[in-house]
Design an enzyme around this catalytic site. Structure first.
Site, PDB file in Angstrom:
ATOM      1  N   ASP A   1    -157.930 -17.648  97.834  1.00 25.42           N
ATOM      2  CA  ASP A   1    -159.271 -17.671  98.404  1.00 25.42           C
ATOM      3  C   ASP A   1    -159.446 -18.762  99.465  1.00 25.42           C
ATOM      4  O   ASP A   1    -160.518 -18.918 100.028  1.00 25.42           O
ATOM      5  CB  ASP A   1    -160.330 -17.827  97.299  1.00 25.42           C
ATOM      6  CG  ASP A   1    -160.167 -19.108  96.487  1.00 25.42           C
ATOM      7  OD1 ASP A   1    -159.499 -20.053  96.961  1.00 25.42           O
ATOM      8  OD2 ASP A   1    -160.721 -19.167  95.373  1.00 25.42           O
TER       9      ASP A   1
ATOM     10  N   SER B   1    -165.449 -25.621  88.936  1.00 29.81           N
ATOM     11  CA  SER B   1    -164.377 -24.625  88.960  1.00 29.81           C
ATOM     12  C   SER B   1    -162.995 -25.246  88.986  1.00 29.81           C
ATOM     13  O   SER B   1    -162.021 -24.621  88.537  1.00 29.81           O
ATOM     14  CB  SER B   1    -164.543 -23.703  90.175  1.00 29.81           C
ATOM     15  OG  SER B   1    -164.460 -24.454  91.372  1.00 29.81           O
TER      16      SER B   1
ATOM     17  N   HIS C   1    -159.985 -22.822  96.551  1.00 32.24           N
ATOM     18  CA  HIS C   1    -159.493 -23.470  95.337  1.00 32.24           C
ATOM     19  C   HIS C   1    -157.988 -23.695  95.415  1.00 32.24           C
ATOM     20  O   HIS C   1    -157.299 -22.995  96.158  1.00 32.24           O
ATOM     21  CB  HIS C   1    -159.824 -22.605  94.115  1.00 32.24           C
ATOM     22  CG  HIS C   1    -161.296 -22.461  93.879  1.00 32.24           C
ATOM     23  ND1 HIS C   1    -162.010 -21.371  94.295  1.00 32.24           N
ATOM     24  CD2 HIS C   1    -162.186 -23.291  93.292  1.00 32.24           C
ATOM     25  CE1 HIS C   1    -163.290 -21.525  93.976  1.00 32.24           C
ATOM     26  NE2 HIS C   1    -163.415 -22.683  93.365  1.00 32.24           N
TER      27      HIS C   1
END
Length: 352
Positions: free
Chosen positions: A247, A82, A250
């Site tokens: 979040d 990610s 990240h």
């Protein structure tokens, strides 16, 4: 853990990866279990964050103003998890791929064609599939590939020898095909805010051990590495709220921009776009030639540090060049890379 101790562990992991071993652990199993419990708590925030697990797609052409130069575009491909995909931001222009593509176009004064096959949630064993996608298309082989991988290997307890084996195989396949390869090594999981001390220290230790071993495996296959560490070095500790995304797992747009600034000089150097004088070691920046394991250990402890192959062998095995390059400022592209709306160009991904 000292750099010398980390170098010894990294050598053992890399050797196990090369010769099929699988028993070298990062930290004790009980400690890893505790770290995993804390990291899982952090990861639940990903589902509740404003990003909603969606990853904006940044594929396309950058530096279109340089089309008139008559040179073909530089082909840049992102692989990994990610972090490489850019999860945690809303706009394609804020992803590391877009930032690197626009920065590379400005340095080279040529357009850059970006493609991204990274998968949120991926571990290093997914690199086999990703490399097959990159090399199995009718398109030409990329000029340079950037791989960011490793955090999920730690949190999901993949044996580090297996992790490094898959990464080294991916680097070897891409280099054999003719692509330059730059690997952003495992980020520092000790910077995830919900992970408390002393587990934060254990997460940092595990991350740095894997990062050092990744460097050895990458450099031995002809690639270059850049230590992502905590992505931001001292600035991150001073300002974590700004540099984490919504979040809390990240990076934010600012965090990705800082990481791109650290990786861009190495991408440019791999393509021969950096001034020749910058390729010589600068003793004032504590650069120089070291045994690869020692260089890997030092790089793991200092974000933004580059390691590349130097001499094939020496008294202590292969040697590498340790570089502390000056970070290159990059600006996000002023316009999206194509006319499609980012709403329709986002893809769903498995949140880490």
């Amino acid at each position: 853990m000292t750099n010398m101790s980390r170098a010894r562990v990294a050598r053992r992991i890399a050797a196990g990866a090369a010769y099929g071993g699988g028993g070298v652990g990062l930290v004790g199993a009980a400690a890893v279990g505790l770290v995993l419990a804390e990291v899982r708590m952090a990861r639940t925030a990903v589902h509740n964050g404003n990003s909603g697990g969606r990853v904006p797609t940044a594929d396309g052409r950058y530096g279109v103003g340089y089309d008139a130069c008559g040179e073909p575009p530089i082909r840049l491909t992102m692989l990994g998890d990610s972090t490489a995909a850019g999860q945690g931001v809303h706009r394609a222009a804020q992803t590391p791929g877009a930032l690197l593509a626009s920065g590379l176009a400005a340095v080279a004064e040529r357009p850059v064609e970006l493609s991204n096959v990274a998968l949120p949630g991926a571990q290093s064993d997914d690199l086999d599939r990703q490399v097959a996608l990159v090399l199995g298309t009718a398109s030409p082989v990329p000029d340079v590939c950037v791989i960011m991988i490793g955090a999920n290997d730690v949190t999901r307890r993949m044996p580090p020898t297996r992790s490094v084996r898959h990464l080294a195989a991916a680097v070897r396949r891409l280099r054999t095909a003719g692509a330059e390869v730059v690997v952003g090594t495992c980020p520092d999981l000790g910077t995830i805010e919900p992970v408390r001390q002393p587990l934060r220290w254990l997460a940092r230790r595990a991350s740095r051990q894997l990062a050092a071993a990744q460097t050895i495996g990458t450099v031995e296959q002809g690639g270059r590495t850049v230590s992502l560490g905590d992505l931001l070095g001292p600035e991150f500790a001073a300002n974590p709220r700004e540099l984490f995304g919504p979040d809390n797992f990240h990076p934010s747009a600012e965090g990705y921009a800082t990481a791109a600034m650290a990786v861009l000089p190495t991408v440019c150097a791999a393509l021969g776009l950096w001034p020749a004088e910058e390729e010589r070691p600068d003793v004032t920046r504590r650069e120089g030639f070291l045994p690869v394991a020692r260089a890997a250990a030092e790089a793991a402890a200092e974000p933004g540090t580059e390691v590349t192959a130097a001499m094939p062998t020496g008294p202590r095995g292969p040697w590498a060049l340790l570089k502390r390059r000056r970070r290159q400022h990059v600006e996000p592209p002023a316009l999206p890379p194509d006319p499609a709306s980012e709403e329709t160009r986002s893809r769903a991904g498995t949140a880490e």
